[in-house]
Write a protein that holds these residues in place. Sequence first.
Motif, PDB file in Angstrom:
ATOM      1  N   SER A  16       0.718  -1.370  -0.231  1.00 36.37           N
ATOM      2  CA  SER A  16       0.183  -0.137   0.274  1.00 36.37           C
ATOM      3  C   SER A  16       0.893   1.550   0.124  1.00 36.37           C
ATOM      4  O   SER A  16       2.047   0.989   0.027  1.00 36.37           O
ATOM      5  CB  SER A  16      -0.828   0.578   0.698  1.00 36.37           C
ATOM      6  OG  SER A  16       0.012   0.340   2.541  1.00 36.37           O
ATOM      7  N   GLY A  17       0.408   2.237  -0.131  1.00 30.05           N
ATOM      8  CA  GLY A  17       1.169   3.593   0.577  1.00 30.05           C
ATOM      9  C   GLY A  17       2.047   3.573  -0.654  1.00 30.05           C
ATOM     10  O   GLY A  17       2.178   3.631  -1.861  1.00 30.05           O
ATOM     11  N   ARG A  20       3.413   0.454  -2.829  1.00 28.87           N
ATOM     12  CA  ARG A  20       2.905  -0.086  -3.702  1.00 28.87           C
ATOM     13  C   ARG A  20       2.912   1.018  -4.545  1.00 28.87           C
ATOM     14  O   ARG A  20       3.479   0.546  -5.662  1.00 28.87           O
ATOM     15  CB  ARG A  20       1.220   0.017  -3.481  1.00 28.87           C
ATOM     16  CG  ARG A  20       0.367  -0.025  -4.453  1.00 28.87           C
ATOM     17  CD  ARG A  20      -1.002  -0.128  -4.160  1.00 28.87           C
ATOM     18  NE  ARG A  20      -1.325  -1.281  -3.860  1.00 28.87           N
ATOM     19  CZ  ARG A  20      -2.712  -1.674  -2.897  1.00 28.87           C
ATOM     20  NH1 ARG A  20      -3.600  -1.202  -3.853  1.00 28.87           N
ATOM     21  NH2 ARG A  20      -2.828  -3.116  -2.872  1.00 28.87           N
ATOM     22  N   GLU A  42      -2.586  -7.747   0.377  1.00 29.20           N
ATOM     23  CA  GLU A  42      -2.320  -6.324  -0.302  1.00 29.20           C
ATOM     24  C   GLU A  42      -1.731  -6.375  -0.771  1.00 29.20           C
ATOM     25  O   GLU A  42      -1.504  -5.320  -1.772  1.00 29.20           O
ATOM     26  CB  GLU A  42      -1.787  -5.150   1.262  1.00 29.20           C
ATOM     27  CG  GLU A  42      -3.406  -4.369   2.153  1.00 29.20           C
ATOM     28  CD  GLU A  42      -2.491  -4.254   3.465  1.00 29.20           C
ATOM     29  OE1 GLU A  42      -1.260  -4.025   3.356  1.00 29.20           O
ATOM     30  OE2 GLU A  42      -3.349  -3.041   3.887  1.00 29.20           O
ATOM     31  N   HIS A 185       0.518  11.643   1.397  1.00 29.77           N
ATOM     32  CA  HIS A 185      -1.599  11.016   1.089  1.00 29.77           C
ATOM     33  C   HIS A 185      -1.191   9.716   1.430  1.00 29.77           C
ATOM     34  O   HIS A 185      -1.254   9.539   0.636  1.00 29.77           O
ATOM     35  CB  HIS A 185      -2.159  11.755   0.248  1.00 29.77           C
ATOM     36  CG  HIS A 185      -3.274  11.541   0.509  1.00 29.77           C
ATOM     37  ND1 HIS A 185      -4.531  12.428   0.141  1.00 29.77           N
ATOM     38  CD2 HIS A 185      -4.337  10.842   2.036  1.00 29.77           C
ATOM     39  CE1 HIS A 185      -5.922  11.525   0.115  1.00 29.77           C
ATOM     40  NE2 HIS A 185      -5.617  10.651   1.429  1.00 29.77           N
ATOM     41  N   THR A 186      -0.926   8.892   2.223  1.00 29.44           N
ATOM     42  CA  THR A 186      -1.298   7.633   2.239  1.00 29.44           C
ATOM     43  C   THR A 186      -2.799   7.504   2.878  1.00 29.44           C
ATOM     44  O   THR A 186      -3.040   7.887   3.616  1.00 29.44           O
ATOM     45  CB  THR A 186      -0.653   6.585   2.664  1.00 29.44           C
ATOM     46  OG1 THR A 186       0.200   7.322   3.942  1.00 29.44           O
ATOM     47  CG2 THR A 186       1.127   7.567   1.903  1.00 29.44           C
ATOM     48  N   PRO A 187      -2.633   5.560   3.331  1.00 29.73           N
ATOM     49  CA  PRO A 187      -3.876   5.083   3.449  1.00 29.73           C
ATOM     50  C   PRO A 187      -3.717   5.335   5.533  1.00 29.73           C
ATOM     51  O   PRO A 187      -4.361   5.651   5.999  1.00 29.73           O
ATOM     52  CB  PRO A 187      -4.089   3.505   3.227  1.00 29.73           C
ATOM     53  CG  PRO A 187      -3.733   3.873   1.750  1.00 29.73           C
ATOM     54  CD  PRO A 187      -1.892   4.720   2.071  1.00 29.73           C
ATOM     55  N   PHE A 188      -2.564   5.244   5.505  1.00 34.57           N
ATOM     56  CA  PHE A 188      -2.052   5.982   7.298  1.00 34.57           C
ATOM     57  C   PHE A 188      -2.995   7.005   7.380  1.00 34.57           C
ATOM     58  O   PHE A 188      -3.166   6.754   8.945  1.00 34.57           O
ATOM     59  CB  PHE A 188      -0.456   5.545   7.194  1.00 34.57           C
ATOM     60  CG  PHE A 188      -0.065   6.169   8.240  1.00 34.57           C
ATOM     61  CD1 PHE A 188      -0.485   5.465   9.666  1.00 34.57           C
ATOM     62  CD2 PHE A 188       0.284   7.483   9.422  1.00 34.57           C
ATOM     63  CE1 PHE A 188       0.279   6.016  10.672  1.00 34.57           C
ATOM     64  CE2 PHE A 188       0.192   7.913  10.289  1.00 34.57           C
ATOM     65  CZ  PHE A 188       0.571   7.133  11.551  1.00 34.57           C
ATOM     66  N   ASP A 190      -5.368   9.477   6.505  1.00 38.51           N
ATOM     67  CA  ASP A 190      -6.940   8.534   6.467  1.00 38.51           C
ATOM     68  C   ASP A 190      -6.724   7.882   7.270  1.00 38.51           C
ATOM     69  O   ASP A 190      -8.211   8.272   8.411  1.00 38.51           O
ATOM     70  CB  ASP A 190      -7.088   7.943   4.930  1.00 38.51           C
ATOM     71  CG  ASP A 190      -7.082   9.278   3.512  1.00 38.51           C
ATOM     72  OD1 ASP A 190      -6.611  10.017   3.279  1.00 38.51           O
ATOM     73  OD2 ASP A 190      -6.540   8.502   2.668  1.00 38.51           O
ATOM     74  N   GLY A 191      -6.462   6.922   8.282  1.00 39.94           N
ATOM     75  CA  GLY A 191      -6.844   6.271   9.500  1.00 39.94           C
ATOM     76  C   GLY A 191      -6.224   6.888  10.612  1.00 39.94           C
ATOM     77  O   GLY A 191      -7.871   6.788  11.558  1.00 39.94           O
ATOM     78  N   GLN A 201     -12.531  15.768   9.905  1.00 41.74           N
ATOM     79  CA  GLN A 201     -11.446  15.028   8.942  1.00 41.74           C
ATOM     80  C   GLN A 201     -10.687  16.004   8.095  1.00 41.74           C
ATOM     81  O   GLN A 201      -9.320  16.260   8.051  1.00 41.74           O
ATOM     82  CB  GLN A 201     -11.801  13.721   8.787  1.00 41.74           C
ATOM     83  CG  GLN A 201     -12.001  12.409  10.017  1.00 41.74           C
ATOM     84  CD  GLN A 201     -12.464  11.420   8.542  1.00 41.74           C
ATOM     85  OE1 GLN A 201     -11.686  10.806   7.728  1.00 41.74           O
ATOM     86  NE2 GLN A 201     -13.835  11.121   9.265  1.00 41.74           N
TER      87      GLN A 201
END
Length: 254
Positions: A16-17, A20, A42, A185-188, A190-191, A201
């Motif tokens: 991911s991120g 990826r 993943e 800006h990665t899924p981390f 956002d989480g 948010q």
Amino acid sequence: MFSLKDKIAVVTGAGSGIGRAIAVVLAKRGATVHILEINEEEGQGTLSMIQKDGGKGQVHICDVSHQQEVVSTFESIGKIDILVNNAGVAHIGTAETTTEADLDRIYQINIKGVYNCLHAAIPLMKKNGGGRIINMASIAATIGIQDRFAYSMSKAAVANMTLTVAKDFIKDNITCNSISPARVHTPFVDGYLVKNFPDNQEEMFEKLSQTQPIGRMAKPEEIANLTLYLCSDEAAFITGTDYPIDGGFIKLNS
């Protein structure tokens, strides 16, 4: 330019991120990409993206903090031209609030994990006549970031490993450089926002974006493109160097 045709690349934490994005970009430029991931789903997701674009790759389920797993995985791959040490975890806390368990976890993955991959890859690169190593550091390695005690420590270690590896193996035609992103800006991210700021948010996302003088976070693909350059033959004269990619954070905030 920047062709990686017939090159064999290993990218850790490529599920991911940033990892990826790096795996996809390297594959697009012709490399066969070996995805080292602890999360099989993943990893397979990244492989699907590579194959959709006509690229080649393979997923290896591997915990980089376990040396024997890493050594066995690298030996099964055999020839390695490129290693991207991307796998890592974040942590929020000061020297006061960071527990021993927190510190040990950061060490095992962010420091020992990088060492394990270097330890396994360098003999294969020497046997192959050379290679490119890219370590993912952070702006936190060189400047103070609030509430990032253990993470900053680990990335400073990565930056220093980069220098020593570059010096130790320069005569083996192995280059070693690091990349130091600011906020990406990665899924981390956002989480993190969902967990800590569920009711505002968007406001907090904008606030985090504005910490970079350029006014936004980096895109994973932007980190991947810099990685591509450093992996290519065009960067053969570069070693022992850290590359901040930070929207002006270090120089314009100092």
